[in-house]
Design an enzyme around this catalytic site. Structure first.
Site, mmCIF file in Angstrom:
data_model
loop_
_atom_site.group_PDB
_atom_site.id
_atom_site.type_symbol
_atom_site.label_atom_id
_atom_site.label_comp_id
_atom_site.label_asym_id
_atom_site.label_seq_id
_atom_site.Cartn_x
_atom_site.Cartn_y
_atom_site.Cartn_z
ATOM 1 N N THR A 61 0.813 -1.216 0.000
ATOM 2 C CA THR A 61 0.000 0.000 0.000
ATOM 3 C C THR A 61 0.847 1.268 0.000
ATOM 4 O O THR A 61 0.521 2.247 -0.653
ATOM 5 C CB THR A 61 -0.909 -0.005 1.249
ATOM 6 N N THR A 66 1.941 -4.460 4.603
ATOM 7 C CA THR A 66 1.874 -4.701 6.050
ATOM 8 C C THR A 66 1.511 -6.143 6.413
ATOM 9 O O THR A 66 1.816 -6.582 7.518
ATOM 10 C CB THR A 66 0.837 -3.775 6.719
ATOM 11 N N ASP A 67 0.882 -6.885 5.486
ATOM 12 C CA ASP A 67 0.381 -8.208 5.862
ATOM 13 C C ASP A 67 1.461 -9.126 6.440
ATOM 14 O O ASP A 67 1.244 -9.784 7.443
ATOM 15 C CB ASP A 67 -0.280 -8.894 4.654
ATOM 16 N N LYS A 98 1.222 -8.044 13.450
ATOM 17 C CA LYS A 98 0.061 -7.315 12.936
ATOM 18 C C LYS A 98 -1.159 -7.828 13.685
ATOM 19 O O LYS A 98 -1.446 -9.024 13.657
ATOM 20 C CB LYS A 98 -0.094 -7.540 11.432
#
Lengths: 439, 650
Positions: free
Chosen positions: A106, A182-183, A261
């Site tokens: 992203t 970020t995953d 996360k």
């Protein structure tokens, strides 16, 4: 799929081809008594083939259904928008050099306003155009290493990232920033923590939960403060830099081995588990939150250990889980199994024979807890003691994901079982905290 | 100086005395955008209830909205300016009215189908054509009113028309969009917004710019509003409907006026805007006659703080003591023009000040045309000397940190230069008195791109057919129904139709035995009167009103008691109308009790009755009984009993 008619299939594609129009052309669609005029837009490939999407003069998109009486004609060729980057902002003289390795996600994307598609924005120029303040902080040496969603990354990519970071550090960078989806950023952070040892400068992974084409994106602040910490931060560790809360006022730096996360969509999705975050940045000022950390020392000699054994699995035990899972892994030649057990570190007794067999076959079996918070202790209950007796290695308060990465890394360093065990038990990058504090 | 002042006075008088404007001659064109909140179960893109909260917020968070580039790499200058100035937005929330979606911490859920159906229903009522496939767009807005930095909006239908006094007004489009967060205030570089309203579904109806008079603008808004209310899916009451006006005249400019909440204000806003534009055109001609040219207006800002160090002007002295500076700029040949009234009590100088305050965070701004009375002649004298100003020049002064004062004065000189070109295009906000104020420069073409998080929605023909077959009653039909079925006169029927109580009225009529006219007057007049007297009528629920009318229908409560019961209920939230009646001692007297009271009073007043005669005494006695037992007796019953009793005196 036709490039000029992106996303259109079947009936719609045929109709548009016959009308000799392309995406971006101004078209007039007549249907019954209705007339629609607008720019032909691409269609999402997940949508049906019965509609044509146009952008009206008002800026709104609508879909027009194809019916037998429909007629499409070209009014004029579209003006292909040419995106000109604003001039690069003036560099503050004498600012430190920061390497920015971008891998996708992203943070490194921008929307194509014409089509609505998201594409990669990777060059230093583009980053400066999104966050002009970067030029006041550091001199950015940007490199687009990959452009992949983070769920598509594998240990091979970790190796490449570690090598590129090492290259930039050896080239004299004051710090390295890795832009990352970020995953799986937590896994990469752990991987780099083990692969880059004796770090002289910080290596900072940064991502965004809202894409950078949005005015509300968290990308700009995350990136700006990551670069600032890379340039001036007092620590020399691998960390993840993200929002501390829902507010755009502070950024936290989580240790690469302690970060996870924890929310699907919030800006402050990353949390340090079983440890406070390493540091916090507010209004451009950094504050350390942990006393015992590795200090910046540019004279230090980096040790690069970038190899990972991919045949390691993280297996979550759950009520009724079949022990065949473990058996299959052993048969398939897996070298390590990290169990995500229940509570203090248990699996059901109906898994015992499979676990025992795995250990006997030379597969390294380690135990973490699916509780996420806390540490395993396999001496409290019989079942834990039984597993210990079988040779299962308890991994204390190490995160399951970090344990997986560390096992891959340890098996990538040596074939010697005993040495691998020693590496696993050693506290290499603060993956173990000897004390669990009440927080 | 004296002559100039006289001329100016004359000009001011003539400009104000042009009481009636020939709108066709000035080429007035008005287009309306009517925004109506929908009364549906939840917000447009999440499952939060579309409600506002009054309590203290439970959570707040701070954001910055960064201007993103357009497809051509450009950034909106006003937006970027605000950002550079460090504008921060503090959002306030509570858990009962918002979730992570409004916080921009979670992607939007699917579009609310109930809201879509309401918008489509309205579209079909005005004969618009629903689009085949609805695509949700992001419209970039970065003033903080949307946490995302964009508003989600979609066209649901194109075309259509409404008829107003025999004229057909074409409708351009019907959109469904999310309402914005509520601005609660500003404190320096922080704007406070409440996100409860964010995401409330709105229908936006855009008319073609074919309206040619202020009166017509009001009528079109009323007609559109009535049609919207006829869907029975809209919220009613202040703030639930807002109109934006696009107003232009020949030789003027297209001005967008945002947020007119009251219908009655629309004609006034249009008229004032026409006057403003005409005055600005006239101002331009005068400046030309004075040989003022754009190049004469220079960005030369002089620090004149020294002239005011001992000033009696309190606010100014305080600022100077805080270390702020007074900067001045000379406008050659502008003397007298700054006090020119453009709208009631809004001078050209005020307009400059609005602009200056937008661009610079200043404490004060004033000019030599409109000096605060506390400024002394000596100070003005000194100022003129320092600025080398002649009688025909004006000086504008801004008070603040040097950097802010410069930003403000730059805006002043820019506005002065624009005065030589005529009417500058801008977006203005409506004031409650019908005047308007500068809000921001007019944005370029709307920057819209697809909301990729929300899939498009197909509107199938079958569905449209089904909706078309069960359209709600149109306002004209509803009016007839109210008159015929419920026996209301036309005035009352119209009042009910336009009030926020139309549905409630029907419900009460159906569910109680109270006379419809009583219900109608209570809802449209009694409640309004109580509200005016400061009674918080909104605290009384429809359930409680139903209870009141049920008692009236059963003869358990007199209609005269309604104001007392409503007032009591507004002060005792959560209690029932029955409790109100008991507590107020308003239980109806039985016929026997009443007979006894009448007999008793007649007996006690025999002397007077004999003296004045029964006819004259009637009013007196009737008054006395009603004073004592108002709300517990029915006047007609008292009247007949009293008459009967007095007849014995014959």
């Amino acid at each position: 799929m036709s490039e000029s008619l992106i996303g259109y299939r079947g009936e719609a594609l045929k109709l548009l081809r016959e009308a000799n129009v392309e995406v971006g052309d101004v078209v007039r669609i007549t249907k019954g008594g209705l007339v629609y005029e607008g720019l032909l837009m691409p269609r999402s490939m997940y949508e049906d083939e019965r509609h044509i999407v146009i952008k009206l003069a008002s800026g709104y998109n609508i879909g027009v259904r194809i019916t037998p009486e429909i007629h499409v004609e070209k009014v004029r060729e579209g003006v292909k928008p040419s995106f000109t980057l604003p001039p690069r902002p003036e560099q503050k003289p004498g600012s430190p050099k920061v390497a920015l390795v971008s891998t996708g996600g992203t943070i490194a994307s921008r929307v194509d306003y014409r089509t609505g598609a998201v594409r990669a924005a990777l060059s230093a120029e583009e980053l400066y155009s999104i966050v002009p303040e970067l030029a006041e902080v550091a001199n950015i040496d940007a490199e687009a290493l990959f452009s992949v969603y983070s769920e598509n990354l594998t240990p091979k990519h970790w190796t490449a990232m570690a090598e590129r970071a090492a290259y930039h550090i050896k080239g004299g960078a004051a710090g390295v920033v890795v832009a990352h989806g970020t995953d799986t950023m937590g896994y990469t952070a752990a991987a780099l923590s083990f692969a880059l040892q004796n770090l002289p400068v910080p290596v900072i992974l940064v991502g965004a939960q809202r894409s950078s084409d949005r005015p509300s994106s968290d990308a700009a602040l995350n990136l700006l403060e990551a670069v600032r910490a890379a340039a001036f931060g007092p620590f020399a560790e691998v960390v993840v830099a993200m929002h501390a809360s829902a507010s755009d006022d502070s950024i936290v730096f989580h240790r690469g081995t302690k970060v996870r996360k924890c929310h699907t969509s919030r800006r402050d999705t990353f949390r340090s588990i079983n440890s406070p975050p390493l540091a916090k940045m507010e209004h451009g000022k950094i504050a350390m939150l942990i006393e015992d950390y590795r200090k910046r020392d540019p004279s230090g000699e980096l040790m690069l250990k970038p190899n990972f054994e991919e045949k390691v699995a993280l297996v979550k035990f759950h009520p009724g889980a079949s022990p065949k899972l473990v058996k299959w892994l052993v048969e398939d030649g897996y070298k390590g199994i990290v169990l995500e057990g229940t509570g203090l570190g248990h699996v059901g007794d109906y898994w015992f024979s499979a676990v025992k067999e795995a250990v006997e076959n030379g597969v390294l079996v380690a135990m973490t807890s699916q509780c996420i918070w806390g540490r395993v202790n396999m001496k409290v209950y019989d079942q834990g003691r039984d597993l210990l007796a079988m040779g299962v290695i308890p991994l204390d308060d190490m995160l399951p994901e970090t344990a997986l990465v560390k096992t891959m890394w340890a098996l990538g360093q040596t074939k010697d079982q005993k040495e691998v065990r020693n590496l696993l038990k050693a506290n290499i990058a603060y993956e173990y905290s000897p004390r669990t504090l009440y927080e | 100086m004296a002559i100039i002042a006289a001329v100016i006075r004359w000009l001011a008088v003539t400009s104000r005395s042009s009481a009636s404007i020939d709108y066709s001659k000035v080429g007035l064109k008005v287009g309306l955008e009517v925004h109506q909140q929908l009364d549906v179960a939840h917000k447009l893109f999440c499952s939060c209830p579309p409600r506002l909260f009054k309590e203290e917020p439970e959570a707040s968070f701070l954001r910055r909205l960064r201007p993103t580039q357009s497809e051509l790499g450009q950034v909106d200058p006003a937006a970027y300016f605000e950002f550079q100035k460090g504008l921060r937005i503090s959002y306030e929330a509570n858990k009962s009215t918002s979730c992570l979606v409004e916080m921009d911490e979670e992607p939007p859920h699917d579009l609310n189908r109930e809201a879509l159906e309401a918008a489509l229903t309205f579209a079909l009522m005005i004969d618009a054509d629903p689009v085949d496939e609805v695509h949700v767009m992001r419209k970039v807005v970065i003033d903080g009113s949307n946490t995302t930095g964009f508003q989600r909006t979609c066209v649901v239908a194109l075309g259509g028309e409404v008829e107003v006094s025999g004229k057909v007004v074409p409708i351009q489009q019907v959109c469904l969009e999310e309402d914005a967060a509520r601005l609660m205030g500003k404190d320096g570089a922080i704007a406070f917004y409440r996100i409860d309203r964010l995401g409330v579904p709105l229908i936006e109806v855009t008319t073609a710019p074919v309206i040619t008079s202020p009166k017509e603008a009001g009528e079109v808004a009323l007609t559109v509003g009535r049609l919207l209310r006829a869907t029975r899916k809209v919220k009613r009451g202040l703030g639930t409907i807002r109109q934006d006006l696009n107003i232009s005249i020949r030789d003027g400019a297209l001005i967008e006026i945002k947020g007119v909440q009251e219908l009655e204000l629309i004609p006034m806003v249009v008229e004032y805007e026409v006057r403003r534009q005409l005055s600005l055109i006239k101002l331009r001609e005068e400046l030309k006659a004075r040989n003022v040219e754009e190049r004469h207006i220079k960005d030369e800002f002089v620090d004149v703080t020294m002239a005011f160090v001992n000033t009696k002007y309190e606010a100014l002295r305080k600022s100077i003591e805080e270390g702020k500076r007074v900067l001045a700029v000379k406008l050659l040949g502008f003397s007298g023009l700054l006090r020119r009234e453009l709208m009631p009590n809004v001078s050209f100088g005020d307009e400059m000040a609005d602009r200056a305050r937008f661009w610079g965070r200043i404490d004060e701004i004033f000019n030599t045309d409109e000096l605060p009375s506390e400024i002394s002649n000596e100070e003005v004298e000194l100022l003129s000397q320092v600025m080398k100003a002649r009688d025909e020049d004006a000086i504008v002064l801004a008070v603040g940190l040097e950097e802010d004062a410069i930003d403000a004065l730059k805006a002043v000189t820019e506005r002065a230069r624009e005065a030589l070109r005529g009417v500058p295009e801008e977006t203005r906000a409506a004031n409650p008195n019908g005047t308007t104020r500068y809000m921001r420069p007019r944005p370029g073409a709307a920057r819209m791109y697809p909301e990729t998080d929300v899939p498009s929605i197909r509107i199938e023909e079958e569905y449209v057919k089904r909706l078309r077959s069960r359209l709600p009653m149109r306002p004209e039909q509803m009016l007839k129904l109210l008159m015929k079925e419920y026996g209301l006169n036309e005035k009352l029927a119209r009042q009910v139709l336009d009030s926020e109580y139309c549905e409630l009225f029907e419900g009460l009529v159906k569910e109680t035995k109270a006379p419809p006219t009583l219900i109608a007057t209570t809802l449209t007049e009694t409640l309004k009167a109580l509200q005016r007297d400061g009674i918080e009528v909104s605290r009384v629920s429809s359930e409680q009103l139903k209870e009141i009318f049920t008692m009236i229908g059963r003869g358990e409560l007199a209609k005269e008691a309604i104001p007392d019961v409503v007032t009591w209920l507004s002060e005792h939230e959560g209690l029932t109308a029955k409790e109100a009646v008991e507590s107020l001692g308003l239980i109806m007297l039985s016929e026997e009790e009443l007979e006894r009271i009448v007999k008793d009073i007649v007996r006690r007043n025999e002397g007077i009755i004999k003296q004045r005669g029964p006819k004259a005494a009637f009013g007196l006695l009737m008054g006395a009984i009603m004073r004592e037992y108002r709300g517990r007796v029915r006047a007609d019953v008292v009247s007949s009993l009293l008459k009967e009793e007095l007849e014995t005196f014959g």
